[in-house]
Design a protein around this motif. Structure first.
Motif, PDB file in Angstrom:
ATOM      1  N   LEU A   1       0.814  -1.214   0.000  1.00 23.03           N
ATOM      2  CA  LEU A   1       0.000   0.000   0.000  1.00 23.03           C
ATOM      3  C   LEU A   1       0.845   1.259   0.000  1.00 23.03           C
ATOM      4  CD1 LEU A   1      -2.702  -1.129   2.602  1.00 23.03           C
ATOM      5  CD2 LEU A   1      -2.813  -1.281   0.116  1.00 23.03           C
TER       6      LEU A   1
ATOM      7  N   LEU B   1      -6.164  -0.107   2.722  1.00 24.52           N
ATOM      8  CA  LEU B   1      -6.589  -1.281   1.959  1.00 24.52           C
ATOM      9  C   LEU B   1      -7.967  -1.058   1.351  1.00 24.52           C
ATOM     10  CD1 LEU B   1      -6.132  -4.203   1.055  1.00 24.52           C
ATOM     11  CD2 LEU B   1      -7.085  -4.952   3.250  1.00 24.52           C
TER      12      LEU B   1
ATOM     13  N   ARG C   1      -7.720   1.195  -1.730  1.00 24.65           N
ATOM     14  CA  ARG C   1      -7.110   0.541  -2.889  1.00 24.65           C
ATOM     15  C   ARG C   1      -8.051  -0.505  -3.486  1.00 24.65           C
ATOM     16  NH1 ARG C   1      -0.739   0.103  -3.476  1.00 24.65           N
ATOM     17  NH2 ARG C   1      -1.202   2.331  -3.535  1.00 24.65           N
TER      18      ARG C   1
END
Length: 639
Positions: free
Chosen positions: A193, A215, A218
């Motif tokens: 990340l 997370l 993304r």
């Protein structure tokens, strides 16, 4: 006697091509190896460019530490690596690529050019390092020299498999190979990340991911909102093993497992033991053919896992599989057990795993058909099966009757009696009794068959006894008792009707078009499913890349149901036309906890009795349960 061929050492070029067969299966394999090399070099930005599915061009550029000019030739030599030094390093591998096979294997099946600039200096008296390049054609170095590059490494792979046409012909269509490359980069980006990634395909930038994302942020770039909204984070550490990530709600489960992403120490893997632990955590919440969405990271001591099992490093071997299974199961249960989506502070202990409270309640293993808070529908619907919502169902009954060469009653049901037989068809009749209607078979009951099969229906009769819990229809056949799930039975009927009217494409126009905002991933799915959806009766137009207009829907769906159905389809809960029909059958079928009038129950049962594959619903659940007198005696412990 035929002389045996002598043993020879293979030439270097052939060795590299054999190694390439293990490492470089398709363009996506090249992307994976080059991106992992960039991450091992400490890159914080990785840009990938692809042309013609990776056949014509693959470019991976990073801002990592780079390779000194004096070592470029070694970098394309087999079994030359900077990532391990001796035998003991094999038990403590922390890098992604360490075999020294990837670059020479790729260079042996392509036109390969690598340009790099080391981040330090060439020597104590030589000043800042300068960029250099090396060209390799079919495994042979053809040129080297200085180059221009600000930092990091740039690898260009052209004409992949051009010199090996036997390999080239096994590649799929350009769109398929593009999607596989995108999937590889997506999987790698989720584990890093802090790194920025971009992907450009055919001159169009598909995505650009900034560094230091969460997370959830993304994942939102790759998965549709309907999936991401159901994800719950989890983080469970136990005995040096840590399982963390995000797990999807059972209500958003789909019919394929491509959104189960597994990682070990940041490395994407495929492992049956890890998958079994995930499935065990979801046990009782999913149907047999459903798969959850989950991103699972397993961190453990490096000496507890062997990553040197597979040339492409997709498989691993664990020293203690039991601890791996326990850590994963506990972590996923943590996400599924938190009240109102709130994650508890500690893991679920092994002793309490089976009794862990569930955010989804102790209900059935499939999503509820109706919100318990929703008021029950009125029982006074005598014409429910004749309205537009059940037009497909009614047409199917009539078609089935004609296919069996049976006369059709005014209500659309097959009339009693079958040509060529002296016995009546399976029908449900009713008599008036002192306590109200009583339903008896239309003829004498035959000997009880061993199972409820189409072959036994010619002389079979059934007694309809009523409805239980506004969900199950109770039947008697001879001395046997049967329970029929009304929703599952209607699902099977509707699916059979859709198959009989295959791709008819009837559509109900809408006065006002439905507007559907499209996530980039949903736009790709819509492009793939558009013809199938049109065959089902959906008329969809694109209004730019991020919006679709629905101007027509199937007659069997209401507007709200059509919107919900399309959202599920674009979230890839189905694959192919038959799966889409199954979803539609589920949406339009009678729901559980829906009272049925006597005529409605009779209509449903009569049609179900002449429907193929009627014993199971399209999802694989049983439609009917049956008890013999012996079964009932066992339940009551009479024997």
């Amino acid at each position: 006697m035929t002389a045996l061929p002598e043993i020879r050492v293979l030439p270097p070029g052939l060795k590299n091509q054999i190694a390439a067969g293990e490492v470089v299966e398709r363009p996506a394999s090249v992307v994976k190896e080059l991106v992992e090399n960039a991450l091992d070099a400490g890159a914080t930005r990785v840009d990938v460019t692809i042309e013609q599915g990776g056949r014509a061009l693959i470019v991976v550029q990073d801002n990592g530490s780079g390779i000194p000019a004096s070592q470029l030739a070694l970098a394309v030599t087999r079994h030359a690596t900077s990532k391990i030094r001796d035998f003991h390093d094999l038990s403590d591998i922390g890098s992604f690529g360490f075999r020294g096979e990837a670059l020479p294997s790729i260079a042996s099946v392509s036109r390969f050019t690598m340009t790099s600039r080391a981040g330090g200096v060439e020597g104590p008296d030589e000043g800042p390092a300068e960029a250099a390049f090396i060209e390799v054609r079919a495994g042979e170095v053809t040129a080297t020299g200085p180059a221009a590059l600000a930092s990091g490494t740039r690898v260009e792979v052209r004409d992949l498999f051009a010199a090996t046409p036997a390999r080239l012909k096994f590649l799929k269509a350009e769109t398929t190979e593009n999607r596989r490359c995108q999937d590889v980069l997506m999987r790698v980006s989720l584990a890093h990340l802090h790194v920025a990634f971009s992907l450009t395909v055919g001159g169009r930038e598909l995505f650009r991911l900034p560094p230091d994302q969460t997370l959830a942020d993304r994942l939102a770039a790759f998965w549709p909102p309907a999936v991401c909204q159901g994800l719950k984070p989890f983080d469970c550490g136990r005995d040096g093993y840590r399982a963390h990530g995000a797990a999807g709600s059972p209500n958003t489960a789909q019919g394929r497992g491509d959104r189960i992403l597994l990682y070990v120490n940041g490395r994407p893997v495929q492992d049956k033991r890890m998958l079994a632990a995930v499935r065990q955590a979801y046990k009782g919440m999913l149907l047999s053919r459903e798969y959850p969405q989950i991103v699972l990271f397993l961190d453990l001591p490096r000496d507890q896992v062997d990553v040197n099992v597979h040339p492409a490093k997709l498989e691993v071997r664990f020293l203690d599989e039991h601890r791996v299974f326990s850590a994963i199961r506990s972590g996923v249960l943590q996400a599924l057990s938190g009240p109102d989506g709130e994650i508890a502070s500690g893991c679920v202990s092994p002793e309490r795993q089976d009794q862990a409270p569930s955010a989804f309640g102790p209900g059935p293993a499939f999503p509820p058909d109706r919100d318990p808070a929703e008021p029950a529908r009125s029982t006074h619907r005598p014409a429910a099966f004749a309205d537009a919502k059940f037009s497909t169902y009614r047409a199917f009954r009539e078609d089935r009757a004609r296919a069996l060469d049976l006369p059709v009653t005014p209500s659309g049901f097959p009339a009693p009696g079958r040509p060529g037989t002296a016995e009546p068809a399976p029908t449900l009749a009713r008599e008036a009794g002192p306590d109200g209607p009583r339903f008896e078979p239309a003829g004498p009951e035959p000997a009880r068959p061993d199972a409820l099969r189409p072959a036994s229906l010619a002389g079979g009769g059934y007694t309809y006894l009523g409805q239980i819990a506004d969900t199950y229809l109770v039947l008697r056949r001879g001395e046997d008792m049967l329970l029929v799930d009304q929703h599952a039975a209607h699902e099977r009927i509707l699916l059979a009707a859709m198959r009989d009217q295959r791709k008819k494409g009837d559509s109900q126009p809408l006065a006002l078009a439905l507007e559907l905002p499209l996530h980039p991933s949903e736009a790709e799915v819509l492009a793939d499913l558009r013809e199938d959806l049109r065959a089902m009766g959906f008329v969809i137009e694109l209004d730019g890349p991020a919006k679709a207009l629905v101007r027509g829907i199937p007659p069997t769906l209401e507007t709200g149901e059509a919107r919900e159905y399309l959202k599920d389809a674009l979230a890839e809960k189905a694959r192919g036309l038959d799966d889409l029909w199954t979803m539609m059958a589920c949406k339009t079928a009678i729901k559980a906890r829906q009272p049925l009038a006597v005529d409605e129950a009779l209509a449903l049962l009569e049609t179900w009795l002449v429907t193929p594959e009627r014993e199971f619903c399209p999802h694989g659940r049983p439609v009917v349960l049956r008890w013999t007198p012996g079964d009932l005696e066992k339940l009551f412990k009479r024997k």
